[in-house]
Design a protein around this motif. Structure first.
Motif, PDB file in Angstrom:
ATOM      1  N   ARG A  10      30.923  46.552  51.319  1.00  8.70           N
ATOM      2  CA  ARG A  10      31.421  45.175  51.396  1.00  8.70           C
ATOM      3  C   ARG A  10      32.711  45.175  52.202  1.00  8.70           C
ATOM      4  O   ARG A  10      33.506  46.115  52.114  1.00  8.70           O
ATOM      5  N   VAL A  11      32.941  44.108  52.966  1.00 11.32           N
ATOM      6  CA  VAL A  11      34.166  43.953  53.759  1.00 11.32           C
ATOM      7  C   VAL A  11      35.114  43.029  53.026  1.00 11.32           C
ATOM      8  O   VAL A  11      34.728  41.933  52.584  1.00 11.32           O
ATOM      9  N   LEU A  12      36.358  43.455  52.924  1.00 19.04           N
ATOM     10  CA  LEU A  12      37.411  42.657  52.298  1.00 19.04           C
ATOM     11  C   LEU A  12      38.583  42.576  53.267  1.00 19.04           C
ATOM     12  O   LEU A  12      39.016  43.602  53.809  1.00 19.04           O
ATOM     13  N   GLN A  13      39.115  41.397  53.470  1.00 18.03           N
ATOM     14  CA  GLN A  13      40.227  41.201  54.407  1.00 18.03           C
ATOM     15  C   GLN A  13      41.482  40.830  53.640  1.00 18.03           C
ATOM     16  O   GLN A  13      41.443  39.996  52.731  1.00 18.03           O
ATOM     17  N   ALA A  14      42.600  41.457  54.004  1.00 18.25           N
ATOM     18  CA  ALA A  14      43.876  41.130  53.369  1.00 18.25           C
ATOM     19  C   ALA A  14      45.011  41.621  54.238  1.00 18.25           C
ATOM     20  O   ALA A  14      44.887  42.614  54.955  1.00 18.25           O
ATOM     21  N   GLU A  15      46.133  40.916  54.162  1.00 21.36           N
ATOM     22  CA  GLU A  15      47.375  41.336  54.781  1.00 21.36           C
ATOM     23  C   GLU A  15      48.158  42.126  53.740  1.00 21.36           C
ATOM     24  O   GLU A  15      48.617  41.576  52.735  1.00 21.36           O
ATOM     25  N   LEU A  16      48.307  43.434  53.962  1.00 25.41           N
ATOM     26  CA  LEU A  16      48.868  44.293  52.935  1.00 25.41           C
ATOM     27  C   LEU A  16      50.366  44.103  52.735  1.00 25.41           C
ATOM     28  O   LEU A  16      50.904  44.523  51.698  1.00 25.41           O
ATOM     29  N   THR A  17      51.050  43.493  53.685  1.00 23.49           N
ATOM     30  CA  THR A  17      52.463  43.199  53.470  1.00 23.49           C
ATOM     31  C   THR A  17      52.657  41.974  52.578  1.00 23.49           C
ATOM     32  O   THR A  17      53.783  41.684  52.164  1.00 23.49           O
TER      33      THR A  17
END
Length: 254
Positions: A67-74
């Motif tokens: 599965r693909v998950l998108q997030a800005e880690l900052t």
């Protein structure tokens, strides 16, 4: 490949969340873990096209395995959501690989507070709070964490002080969380040497300097890092708080 041919049915296979998984070293880690039987939550920030292509490749090999998950880690608020989405998608979480990293030069005299926040945020704060969010799930599975540090956490890279500081923080984060999360969860790190060509002349970039500065006299590869990740997750069952140099002996000559 259908589920009937899988060694374990979905739900019984171990699950790993890999940050920065869409390409380069992260994609090698993902493919290696997948081949070893892990299902994968593939995190990306901007590389959605590459992430979906990788997920499709893995899905063709084993249905329901990526599965693909998108997030800005900052964005610290996004980190708990990222872990929750991984668990919701697979029903469990056995491993966290903190691979995503930000890397650019910050000459000392020109370094800014914004660069400090960016590099320390992406490279040290994000892994810490991802571990915090993942800890209950990892404890339930007696799982493991692997952080990607760098040989420049030990010996600073000239012109890159903030990057070096951030990776030194990853080393201490690894040791501190090994104490905090034990005995249920093992936390280890890898300190890669030069695995990919770059334009930084200080690093081993040519065949000549590779021979001169690396005990094994050759360039490393993303697969070398991926193999080390799998070892620490699956096989190093009595290791925690360890930082494993994966540098071909570069630290001996740096």
């Amino acid at each position: 490949m259908s589920n009937e041919s899988d060694p374990k049915p979905r739900g019984e296979r171990p699950v790993a969340l890999v940050t920065g998984a869409a390409k380069r070293i992260g994609a090698s880690i993902a493919r290696t873990l997948h081949a070893a039987g892990y299902d994968l939550a593939l995190h990306c920030r901007r590389s959605l096209e590459e992430a979906h292509a990788l997920a499709a490749e893995l899905e063709r090999q084993r249905a329901g395995s990526a599965r693909v998950l998108q997030a800005e880690l900052t964005d610290t608020a996004a980190l708990a959501r990222l872990v929750a989405e991984a668990v919701a998608g697979f029903g469990r979480l056995d491993a966290l690989v903190n691979n995503a990293s930000t890397y650019y030069a910050t000459p000392f005299a020109q370094a800014t507070a914004q660069q400090w926040d960016d590099l320390l945020g992406a490279n040290a704060r994000a892994p810490f709070f991802l571990c915090q969010a993942a800890a209950p799930h990892l404890r339930a599975r007696r799982g493991a964490v692997v952080n990607i540090a760098d040989i420049y956490a030990e010996r600073p890279l000239p012109g890159y002080p903030l990057y070096s500081i951030s990776k030194a923080a990853v080393v201490m984060l690894t040791k501190a969380l090994a104490v905090e999360l034990g005995p249920e969860v093992r936390v280890n790190a890898i300190a890669p040497g030069n695995m990919l060509w770059s334009t930084n002349a200080v690093k081993a970039e040519t065949e000549a300097t590779v021979r001169e500065r690396t005990a094994l006299a050759r360039q490393g590869s993303p697969q070398d890092v991926a193999d080390a990740v799998l070892f620490l997750l699956r096989d190093a069952r009595y290791s925690s708080g360890v930082v494993l140099p994966t540098d071909g002996g570069r630290l001996l000559h740096i």
